[in-house]
Each structure stands twice: as C-alpha cells, then as structure tokens.
Design an enzyme around this catalytic site. Structure first.
Site, PDB file in Angstrom:
ATOM      1  N   ASP A   1     -50.186  23.845  18.546  1.00 58.81           N
ATOM      2  CA  ASP A   1     -49.701  24.933  17.705  1.00 58.81           C
ATOM      3  C   ASP A   1     -49.464  26.139  18.604  1.00 58.81           C
ATOM      4  O   ASP A   1     -50.407  26.692  19.185  1.00 58.81           O
ATOM      5  CB  ASP A   1     -50.744  25.259  16.624  1.00 58.81           C
ATOM      6  CG  ASP A   1     -50.214  26.240  15.594  1.00 58.81           C
ATOM      7  OD1 ASP A   1     -49.027  26.604  15.663  1.00 58.81           O
ATOM      8  OD2 ASP A   1     -50.994  26.645  14.711  1.00 58.81           O
TER       9      ASP A   1
ATOM     10  N   ASP B   1     -42.732  25.341  15.882  1.00 59.96           N
ATOM     11  CA  ASP B   1     -43.803  25.772  16.781  1.00 59.96           C
ATOM     12  C   ASP B   1     -45.043  24.881  16.741  1.00 59.96           C
ATOM     13  O   ASP B   1     -46.100  25.280  17.239  1.00 59.96           O
ATOM     14  CB  ASP B   1     -44.207  27.212  16.470  1.00 59.96           C
ATOM     15  CG  ASP B   1     -44.732  27.385  15.056  1.00 59.96           C
ATOM     16  OD1 ASP B   1     -44.590  26.442  14.249  1.00 59.96           O
ATOM     17  OD2 ASP B   1     -45.274  28.455  14.749  1.00 59.96           O
ATOM     18  N   GLU B   2     -44.942  23.684  16.187  1.00 59.27           N
ATOM     19  CA  GLU B   2     -46.104  22.794  16.209  1.00 59.27           C
ATOM     20  C   GLU B   2     -45.662  21.339  16.157  1.00 59.27           C
ATOM     21  O   GLU B   2     -44.593  21.003  15.643  1.00 59.27           O
ATOM     22  CB  GLU B   2     -47.082  23.093  15.077  1.00 59.27           C
ATOM     23  CG  GLU B   2     -46.552  22.856  13.685  1.00 59.27           C
ATOM     24  CD  GLU B   2     -47.641  23.050  12.626  1.00 59.27           C
ATOM     25  OE1 GLU B   2     -48.720  22.436  12.768  1.00 59.27           O
ATOM     26  OE2 GLU B   2     -47.396  23.785  11.661  1.00 59.27           O
TER      27      GLU B   2
END
Length: 437
Positions: free
Chosen positions: A4, A99-100
């Site tokens: 993350d 973003d993860e």
C-alpha cells in the site's frame, strides 16, 4: 504480500513540488463541494483524511496547507513503475487500485521463511523509493490476503509487518473489529451493542449468532476472517466493469445549454478512455444529484457497443431530458458499462430498452458556500511551462491572474511569480519527469 503506497497522491505532489516537502498537502476537489482524495501525513496530524469535505479540511488545517487538484497522469506513471517492480517478484500480481496490490510470493522463486520474505520486502521498498523518486510504501506479508492487508496497515507509513504462519490469531485477536475487511461503521456499531469491539470478541461468537446479527453472507465471511480462514487467490486479470466520469458544480445548474455542455465534456472523457483501452460498452448511464442531495441514475442498454463520445453524449442527453431539473443539479456523471472489445456498430439500429431509475437516499454533503467568482482555466497544482521562466505549477488563480511556482522534482524550491491568466507564454504541460537529473 500486500503493498500500500503511503498517502500516494500527496506523496507524488511532494516529490514533484519541492516547496511542499514536509508541509501539509491535501489532494482532491478544491471547490466548495470538493472532497479530499488523499491527505499527506503532515495534514493527517491535524485531522484531515480521505473522503472528508474539502471545506472541513480547510477549516482544521493550518495556514500554509496546500490544497491541490489531482494530476492523474502523474499518479498513473508512478503507479506503473511500482507495478512493474512487483511483477519482477511474481507472475501473480493483483492490482487493487492505483496505489495498492497483492502479490503471490509462492508463485515466484523466493525463500518463504520469515527472514527470507523480510529481506525481500526491505529490498522491494528500497527499490520503489529509488525508482519513484522517494515515494514510500507499507508492506504486509502473511498466509492470506486478509492477513497481508492487515499487516500493511499496522506500521504506516513506510512500514513492514510479517505475520508468521501459526501466529495469525495472536496478531488478529487484539485488533479492533474495524481492522477486518467488510466491517464498516454500521457493522461495528451493531457489534459494539453486544460488546464485540475486537476481533477476539468476534471470534467468540458462534456462526448462528453472527449470521443472525449481520446476515448470512456477511456473517459467514466475518466468522471465517476472525479465524484467519481466507483462501482467496491472487487474481491477475481484473477487467473493468465500467468507465465513468462525473463533475460536482460550484453552484447548482439549471441552464439547459450549460448542462448539455457538461454532458458533452463528460462523454468526451469517457469516450477517450474507452478508445485508449480498446473497449466499448452497451449500457450508457447518467448520474444526477439534485439540489436537495437526492441522487438518481438513469440508463439505456443499446443493441450495439459504443465508444464514440458523440454518441455517448447523445444517449446521455436523452436520459437527461427525462430528469426533473427544477431547482438545479449539483452533480452530473456519465458512464458506460457492459464492456467488451467488440467493435462499435450502428448505435440506433434497433429499439432501445426503456430507461431504468434507481433513487437513493440523500447524501450528507457540506453546506453550500457563498457564491464565488467565476471558474478560471487554471487549477491549483496544475503543471505548466512558461517560455522564459520554465516549468512550474499553479499556486492559485483568480481575478484574471495566475500565480505559479517555478520548480520541479529535482530542483530547489523555486520562485513564485504572478502572471496574467491569459499570458500567451504560459501553457499547460505534461507532468515533470522525476527520473531526469
């Protein structure tokens, strides 16, 4: 493994704008009805958080906080670099968002002992920071998706948590129930009424009690997660189910010409994304939020897939014609779903299905601001370039003026200049390249 990226949008802004490093940064809608997408950790110290109305974030953050509109192209470029590094570790990488992502380390050639995966994660984090110009990520590693996800949240930012096999319940049980995926505020409140506040408390409930309290499917899922029973696989291919764009207006709109122009602009954004991805879809949906916060959607399912912005706009305008616009509209959205790589055919070859409507409850939104000045072309955070002064970004604008700080990711904090908004030497620019010395 679950990765993350930390305060991702804000981190990219701080990387590209040296004057913002170490300062509170809030990225999201900058208007009176905007919503925070990401807050830097400096801004979070004052209580700013994702999904908070921007107006509230402005109230609680100190003077000097930077409120910026998003730069999706810059975020996407950085995300692509990170995802490529993850795919060097394993062929099984599941991006969850920009973003993860999850990584199945067992599908790669790795030492899966605790020391082995710890060393692998530390090396990955260092390579991400180097390749992205300083963006950091938090990593969780465990025997399941849920354990890895929880692990990545335990030591943010720039953290690393490895949950060894056999210790899952020792890690899980002291944590609050909100740590489990699927436990939102409503479920947590219902559990708290029977004094269930930790995952350990949840573990002591029987399956019958839990399904009676929150429903069969939800209760069964929570029962398993509280016992670290999660056999979900890492799925590498996640096809998009829809493509959409929406806009919230500073003032409620009633003028038909303005509404038509907004729909055309939204359809243009959707059509461009469809064509870039080589897909098209059969269902066009219009989302409307009225002046009283009531939200509804209307949709048409077409006989042939569509990816052309003009035809998407035509359908959306027809849907808007059936909407009560008295009192004004505060939000419009246009989307296309039922995606496939099918080539577009004759849009109106056959009779279309009737529109369907879904009405939702009013959503809590911040109070309307006082009427402000007309919207200008420049927005805070936007990348620009000046013929003489070079590259920079918009600090603010108004009254036919635009203030720009001229700096980049590999420069010192740069000078600030105020120019005419219509200065012919000032133009929008692509995001800066952080890899260039």
């Amino acid at each position: 493994m679950h990765l993350d990226l930390d305060a991702f949008f804000a981190a990219v802004e701080q990387r590209d704008k040296p004057s913002l490093r170490g300062r509170p940064v809030v990225v999201g809608g900058t208007g009176g009805r905007g919503v925070v997408a990401t807050a830097s950790y400096e801004a979070r110290a004052y209580g700013a958080r994702s999904a908070m109305p921007t107006a509230e974030a402005r109230r609680i953050c100190p003077p000097g906080t930077a409120f910026l509109g998003g730069r999706f192209a810059a975020y996407r470029r950085t995300s692509d670099v990170v995802m490529a590094l993850l795919r060097e570790l394993s062929p099984l990488v599941e991006p969850v968002s920009i973003d993860e992502a999850y990584v199945d380390l067992a599908a790669g050639d790795h030492d899966l002992s605790v020391p082995g995966v710890t060393a692998l994660a530390l090396d990955l984090k260092a390579r991400i920071a180097l390749a992205t110009g300083g963006v950091t990520g938090s990593v969780g590693i465990g025997t399941s998706k849920s354990l890895a996800k929880i692990g990545s949240e335990l030591d943010k930012p720039d953290g690393l948590t490895v949950v060894p096999a056999g210790s899952e319940l020792d890690v899980l049980h002291p944590l609050p129930v909100r740590s489990l995926g699927g436990v939102g505020p409503a479920t947590a409140e219902r559990l708290a009424q029977i004094k269930v506040t930790t995952i350990g408390d949840l573990h002591r409930l029987s399956l019958v009690d839990l399904t009676t309290l929150v429903g069969q499917a939800h209760g069964t899922g929570l029962y398993r997660l509280a016992r670290a029973d999660d056999d979900r696989a890492v799925i590498t291919d996640r096809e998009a189910k829809s493509v959409s764009a929406e806009e919230t207006f500073a003032r409620d709109l009633t003028d038909p010409a303005r509404l038509t122009a907004e729909i055309d602009a939204l359809a243009g954004r959707v059509g461009s994304r469809l064509q870039r991805s080589g897909t098209s879809g059969r269902t066009v949906t219009l989302k409307v939020r009225r002046y009283d916060f009531t939200t509804l959607t209307r949709s048409l399912t077409l006989p042939q897939p569509v990816d052309d912005a003009r035809q998407i706009a035509e359908v959306a305008r027809r849907l808007l014609g059936a909407v009560d616009r008295s009192g004004g509209l505060r939000l419009l959205g246009v989307g296309v779903s039922g995606l496939s790589p099918y080539a577009q055919g004759d849009l109106f070859a056959d009779v279309l299905e009737e529109p369907t409507e879904v009405t939702e409850e009013p959503e809590p939104l911040p109070a309307d601001p006082a009427p402000g000045p007309a919207v200008v072309a420049w927005h805070p955070g936007q990348d620009v370039v000046h013929t003489d002064l070079g590259a920079g970004w918009v600090w603010g604008s108004g009254l036919n003026r635009v203030t720009v700080r001229f700096e980049g990711p590999r420069t010192a904090p740069g000078p600030v200049r105020t120019l005419r908004a219509d200065d012919p030497d000032l133009q929008p620019a692509d995001p800066p390249d952080w890899t260039t010395p």
